[in-house]
Design a protein around this motif. Structure first.
Motif, PDB file in Angstrom:
ATOM      1  N   THR A 178      -1.582   6.377 -13.566  1.00  0.00           N
ATOM      2  CA  THR A 178      -2.495   5.846 -12.561  1.00  0.00           C
ATOM      3  C   THR A 178      -3.474   4.905 -13.245  1.00  0.00           C
ATOM      4  O   THR A 178      -4.007   5.228 -14.308  1.00  0.00           O
ATOM      5  N   SER A 179      -3.694   3.730 -12.649  1.00  0.00           N
ATOM      6  CA  SER A 179      -4.593   2.732 -13.227  1.00  0.00           C
ATOM      7  C   SER A 179      -5.816   2.550 -12.343  1.00  0.00           C
ATOM      8  O   SER A 179      -5.703   2.472 -11.114  1.00  0.00           O
ATOM      9  N   LEU A 180      -6.978   2.460 -12.990  1.00  0.00           N
ATOM     10  CA  LEU A 180      -8.251   2.323 -12.292  1.00  0.00           C
ATOM     11  C   LEU A 180      -9.128   1.308 -13.014  1.00  0.00           C
ATOM     12  O   LEU A 180      -8.937   1.033 -14.193  1.00  0.00           O
TER      13      LEU A 180
ATOM     14  N   ILE B 285      -1.820  10.021  -8.245  1.00  0.00           N
ATOM     15  CA  ILE B 285      -2.911  10.339  -7.340  1.00  0.00           C
ATOM     16  C   ILE B 285      -2.578  11.531  -6.444  1.00  0.00           C
ATOM     17  O   ILE B 285      -3.467  12.219  -5.944  1.00  0.00           O
ATOM     18  N   ALA B 286      -1.291  11.807  -6.257  1.00  0.00           N
ATOM     19  CA  ALA B 286      -0.886  12.968  -5.461  1.00  0.00           C
ATOM     20  C   ALA B 286      -1.041  14.269  -6.226  1.00  0.00           C
ATOM     21  O   ALA B 286      -0.996  15.349  -5.623  1.00  0.00           O
ATOM     22  N   ASP B 287      -1.225  14.199  -7.547  1.00  0.00           N
ATOM     23  CA  ASP B 287      -1.479  15.404  -8.335  1.00  0.00           C
ATOM     24  C   ASP B 287      -2.899  15.882  -8.056  1.00  0.00           C
ATOM     25  O   ASP B 287      -3.842  15.093  -8.078  1.00  0.00           O
ATOM     26  N   GLU B 288      -3.066  17.167  -7.824  1.00  0.00           N
ATOM     27  CA  GLU B 288      -4.376  17.696  -7.441  1.00  0.00           C
ATOM     28  C   GLU B 288      -5.442  17.414  -8.490  1.00  0.00           C
ATOM     29  O   GLU B 288      -6.576  17.065  -8.166  1.00  0.00           O
ATOM     30  N   ARG B 289      -5.098  17.535  -9.763  1.00  0.00           N
ATOM     31  CA  ARG B 289      -6.094  17.322 -10.808  1.00  0.00           C
ATOM     32  C   ARG B 289      -6.542  15.862 -10.841  1.00  0.00           C
ATOM     33  O   ARG B 289      -7.724  15.560 -11.088  1.00  0.00           O
TER      34      ARG B 289
ATOM     35  N   SER C 241      -0.582   4.155  -8.543  1.00  0.00           N
ATOM     36  CA  SER C 241       0.116   5.210  -9.271  1.00  0.00           C
ATOM     37  C   SER C 241       1.596   4.858  -9.258  1.00  0.00           C
ATOM     38  O   SER C 241       2.159   4.524  -8.205  1.00  0.00           O
ATOM     39  N   TYR C 242       2.242   4.936 -10.410  1.00  0.00           N
ATOM     40  CA  TYR C 242       3.597   4.429 -10.543  1.00  0.00           C
ATOM     41  C   TYR C 242       4.293   5.148 -11.700  1.00  0.00           C
ATOM     42  O   TYR C 242       3.644   5.726 -12.584  1.00  0.00           O
TER      43      TYR C 242
ATOM     44  N   ARG D   3       0.823  -1.206   0.000  1.00  0.00           N
ATOM     45  CA  ARG D   3       0.000   0.000   0.000  1.00  0.00           C
ATOM     46  C   ARG D   3       0.861   1.262   0.000  1.00  0.00           C
ATOM     47  O   ARG D   3       0.347   2.368   0.113  1.00  0.00           O
ATOM     48  N   ILE D   4       2.162   1.085  -0.113  1.00  0.00           N
ATOM     49  CA  ILE D   4       3.067   2.227  -0.132  1.00  0.00           C
ATOM     50  C   ILE D   4       3.105   2.801  -1.541  1.00  0.00           C
ATOM     51  O   ILE D   4       3.479   2.115  -2.493  1.00  0.00           O
ATOM     52  N   LEU D   5       2.705   4.055  -1.687  1.00  0.00           N
ATOM     53  CA  LEU D   5       2.686   4.695  -2.996  1.00  0.00           C
ATOM     54  C   LEU D   5       4.069   5.219  -3.358  1.00  0.00           C
ATOM     55  O   LEU D   5       4.759   5.810  -2.520  1.00  0.00           O
ATOM     56  N   ALA D   6       4.451   5.018  -4.601  1.00  0.00           N
ATOM     57  CA  ALA D   6       5.686   5.614  -5.093  1.00  0.00           C
ATOM     58  C   ALA D   6       5.541   7.130  -5.109  1.00  0.00           C
ATOM     59  O   ALA D   6       4.450   7.659  -5.351  1.00  0.00           O
TER      60      ALA D   6
END
Length: 317
Positions: free
Chosen positions: A204-206, A257-261, A281-282, A193-196
């Motif tokens: 980012t994949s969904l 995912i850390a990007d605001e948009r 996100s990678y 669960r540690i995000l890069a």
């Protein structure tokens, strides 16, 4: 890589084997996997089961091909197996050779053993050079070649270029792929669960389900991205399977995912979709920096939230 029989799970990586596959070539690109035990498996389901059971720390699986599109078995597995995250992606150029047992000539080939995807990507060459050939499907590109020593009716096999490093075979023809620019995209999947950390060149994949099968549902989903300046690099539909007309969408988007948009788009999806699966996100494999209009900079979203917070708290204009 090690091959110890009792290697601990944190030292084990699973991949579609046997040795010599394109999946193994992708795993060779993972620095953390160097010198570790690589566990060969038979299919995507077994690879992911290794991860979810804790047998392996991660698994390398194919998810997309530049010629064939998304790998449906992988997409469906990621949608239905909980607790998985993509922690990296890797690109492997794909080409093929035609191999046979020593002493076989090209003119002797009547039946070809090949994985269905490899066969589809080399079918033009095969039909041109061996117009009367038959095809026997194989479970993997390496297995197609190995079967030539296992009583197969095939005279030759479509295999990866490095197959002769592992098997005593003769190459009858090289570069038989119909598209010389073919590339397969692989992803490394784990339970972490540690995000890069964001790099500016991220993906980012969904997996997203539509709320209703009605006009405008897909448009409403896509607007969550377009109104925030988020580009989609992959959008594929897969049937959910519980009824006709029910689909989920596999989505790759440019950004972290850390990007605001991106975060704001995910909030919009969560409000409108009954099921949003965040796969991770990678860093992008090509390391190409994501570009977007300056009106979607992080500071714009932060300022807008601060403005609204001020209105709610009664701060003076």
């Amino acid at each position: 890589m090690t091959d110890a029989a009792h290697t601990p799970p944190e030292e084990t990586y699973s991949y579609l084997g046997p040795a010599g596959t394109f999946t193994e070539a992708a795993l060779k690109q993972v620095p953390d996997a160097a010198g570790k035990h690589w566990r060969s498996v038979n299919n995507v389901g077994e690879a992911l089961a290794d991860v979810t059971s804790g047998r392996s720390v991660a698994a390398m699986i194919a998810i997309e091909n530049s010629v064939e599109g998304g790998v449906s078995a992988t997409q469906d597995a990621l949608a239905t197996v909980p607790g998985l995250r993509i922690i990296g992606e890797y690109l492997v150029p794909v080409n093929f050779v035609l191999v046979a047992r020593p002493g076989t000539a090209l003119g002797d080939v009547r039946i070809v053993n090949a994985h269905p995807v490899a066969y589809a990507q080399s079918r033009g060459w095969l039909e041109r050079e061996l117009p009367d050939h038959g095809h026997i499907p194989a479970t993997s590109n390496v297995q197609a070649a190995a079967s030539l020593f296992e009583g197969s009716q095939a005279d030759a096999a479509v295999a990866p270029p490095g197959i002769t490093e592992h098997l005593d075979l003769e190459v009858l023809a090289r570069d038989i792929g119909d598209n010389p620019n073919a590339v397969t995209r692989f992803v490394l999947v784990s339970r972490s669960r540690i995000l890069a950390e964001p790099t500016g060149a991220d993906k980012t994949s969904l997996i997203v389900e539509l709320p209703d099968d009605e006009p405008g549902s897909l448009l409403a989903m896509l607007e969550q991205f377009s109104t925030r300046g988020v580009n989609l690099s992959l959008l594929e539909s897969r049937p959910i399977g519980d009824a006709l007309g029910r689909y989920r969408f596999v989505v790759d988007l440019d950004g972290h995912i850390a990007d605001e948009r991106v975060a704001d788009a995910l909030l919009g999806l969560r409000r409108t979709s009954p099921n949003v699966i965040f796969l991770g996100s990678y860093p992008r494999a090509d390391r190409r920096e994501v570009s977007y209009h300056s009106r979607y900079d992080d500071e714009i979203f932060i300022e807008a939230r601060d403005w609204l917070r001020g209105l709610l708290s009664g701060e003076p204009d």
